[in-house]
Write an enzyme that holds these catalytic residues in place. Structure first.
Site, PDB file in Angstrom:
ATOM      1  N   ASP A 193      52.475  38.845  27.702  1.00 17.99           N
ATOM      2  CA  ASP A 193      51.410  37.861  27.524  1.00 17.99           C
ATOM      3  C   ASP A 193      50.179  38.219  28.346  1.00 17.99           C
ATOM      4  OD1 ASP A 193      50.318  35.426  26.572  1.00 17.99           O
ATOM      5  OD2 ASP A 193      50.923  34.397  28.412  1.00 17.99           O
ATOM      6  N   HIS A 194      49.002  38.061  27.745  1.00 24.41           N
ATOM      7  CA  HIS A 194      47.720  38.239  28.424  1.00 24.41           C
ATOM      8  C   HIS A 194      47.636  39.550  29.211  1.00 24.41           C
ATOM      9  CE1 HIS A 194      45.206  34.786  27.595  1.00 24.41           C
ATOM     10  NE2 HIS A 194      46.259  34.000  27.685  1.00 24.41           N
ATOM     11  N   HIS A 242      43.873  26.475  29.780  1.00 28.39           N
ATOM     12  CA  HIS A 242      45.017  26.947  30.561  1.00 28.39           C
ATOM     13  C   HIS A 242      45.224  26.121  31.837  1.00 28.39           C
ATOM     14  CE1 HIS A 242      44.403  30.693  28.193  1.00 28.39           C
ATOM     15  NE2 HIS A 242      45.709  30.795  28.331  1.00 28.39           N
ATOM     16  N   HIS A 256      46.959  28.704  22.896  1.00 32.26           N
ATOM     17  CA  HIS A 256      47.169  28.904  24.329  1.00 32.26           C
ATOM     18  C   HIS A 256      46.818  27.609  25.057  1.00 32.26           C
ATOM     19  CE1 HIS A 256      47.181  33.564  24.701  1.00 32.26           C
ATOM     20  NE2 HIS A 256      47.605  33.201  23.509  1.00 32.26           N
ATOM     21  N   GLY A 257      47.293  27.491  26.290  1.00 31.77           N
ATOM     22  CA  GLY A 257      46.983  26.297  27.074  1.00 31.77           C
ATOM     23  C   GLY A 257      47.609  25.036  26.531  1.00 31.77           C
ATOM     24  N   SER A 292      50.154  23.365  27.448  1.00 31.82           N
ATOM     25  CA  SER A 292      50.700  22.416  28.423  1.00 31.82           C
ATOM     26  C   SER A 292      49.848  21.161  28.525  1.00 31.82           C
ATOM     27  CB  SER A 292      50.807  23.068  29.807  1.00 31.82           C
ATOM     28  OG  SER A 292      51.794  24.063  29.821  1.00 31.82           O
ATOM     29  N   ALA A 308      53.430  27.032  29.453  1.00 33.51           N
ATOM     30  CA  ALA A 308      53.915  27.563  30.729  1.00 33.51           C
ATOM     31  C   ALA A 308      53.850  26.522  31.836  1.00 33.51           C
ATOM     32  CB  ALA A 308      53.105  28.809  31.120  1.00 33.51           C
ATOM     33  N   THR A 309      52.649  26.020  32.130  1.00 30.41           N
ATOM     34  CA  THR A 309      52.460  25.119  33.265  1.00 30.41           C
ATOM     35  C   THR A 309      53.342  23.870  33.162  1.00 30.41           C
ATOM     36  OG1 THR A 309      50.182  25.880  33.541  1.00 30.41           O
ATOM     37  CG2 THR A 309      50.747  23.763  34.528  1.00 30.41           C
TER      38      THR A 309
END
Length: 278
Positions: A83-84, A177, A205-206, A208, A229-230
């Site tokens: 990722d990224h 993010h 993305h982002g 969360s 993720a977060t």
């Protein structure tokens, strides 16, 4: 079950109007939790290792090989994704290790340079049978042009996909993010337009920072791969903190990491239902 190609999971979900949960691995416990949660949901999952996580561990191979081993032992379909990644060398290492996809992030470059760099990564990855995701401009929170209010232009996105040959595209539609609150305002009309114009699966993305109901709406509007993720890190940390507060004398890391792992697994199962992954 053997490791599953990311493209096989993502393309099938896009065709069926389902979402695919893509969750980040930092420690081995994350990989174990993500797979356990996906198995309980009876759904496929993508395990992601970011360039930031590689930097934390000092190199890709140890955490990458451990994650691949967990994926190969799963009873559900699991892909492993870089990722990224801003480094083409790191992309090459991931391909050599056996990752089934990479997200090459040249979004900090000018458009023409992004196209050239991404197209070269696509050429090399496709030769190895590896799926490539890219990003057009930066999603909010990554120190670039995409604040939460920024939006991807559908025509530019279509041109970028055609020029680079990428298999999936991360787009800016209102998420950001590293959000700890879940109040991001997504542009669902834009998602629908992007899905019509862009000939590959879309990636959020982002995620969360997006509420459950809006995650479901995003999938219905045309989003496929949903990166989270977060939110899961928060679940992990909350469970660990609660255990240590109740058991301040404990020093055995297994005692407090186990509740964190269990909390993430349960939340993954729930989220995969929200994304209609099964």
């Amino acid at each position: 079950m053997t490791l599953t190609p990311t493209g096989e999971i993502v393309d099938a979900a896009a065709a069926a109007g389902r979402g695919v949960g893509a969750f980040n691995v930092i420690q081995l416990e994350h990989a174990e939790a993500l797979v356990a949660g996906a198995e309980a949901a009876g759904a496929p999952v993508v395990l992601q290792i970011s360039e930031n996580a590689v930097r934390y561990h000092g190199s890709l191979a140890p955490i990458g090989l451990a994650t691949l081993a967990v994926a190969r032992q799963s009873s559900t379909r699991v892909a492993v994704h870089l990722d990224h990644a801003e480094s083409a060398d790191l992309v090459a290492e991931a391909v050599d290790l056996g990752f089934t996809s990479v997200m090459f992030d040249a979004s900090k470059l000018e458009y023409a340079d992004n196209v050239r760099a991404t197209a070269e990564v696509v050429r090399r990855c496709h030769a190895a049978g590896v799926h490539v995701e890219a990003e057009l401009g930066e999603v909010g929170g990554k120190d670039g042009v995409h604040a939460p209010g920024a939006r991807t232009d559908p025509d530019e996105a279509r041109q970028f996909v055609e020029a680079t040959g990428v298999d999936a595209l991360a787009v800016a539609v209102g998420s950001s993010h590293a959000m700890l609150t879940r109040d991001a305002a997504l542009d669902f009309d834009l998602i629908r337009l992007l899905r019509e114009k862009v000939g590959v699966p879309l990636v959020l993305h982002g995620s969360s920072g997006v509420a459950d109901a809006d995650l479901t709406r995003a999938v219905e509007a045309g989003m496929t791969k949903i990166n989270i993720a977060t939110h899961l890190n928060n679940a992990f940390t909350t469970a660990v903190r609660a255990y240590l507060t109740e058991n301040p004398q404990v020093v055995d890391t297994r005692k407090y990491l186990a509740p964190g792992r269990a909390a993430v697994a349960a939340e993954v199962t729930r989220l995969l239902g929200v994304l209609r992954s099964n």
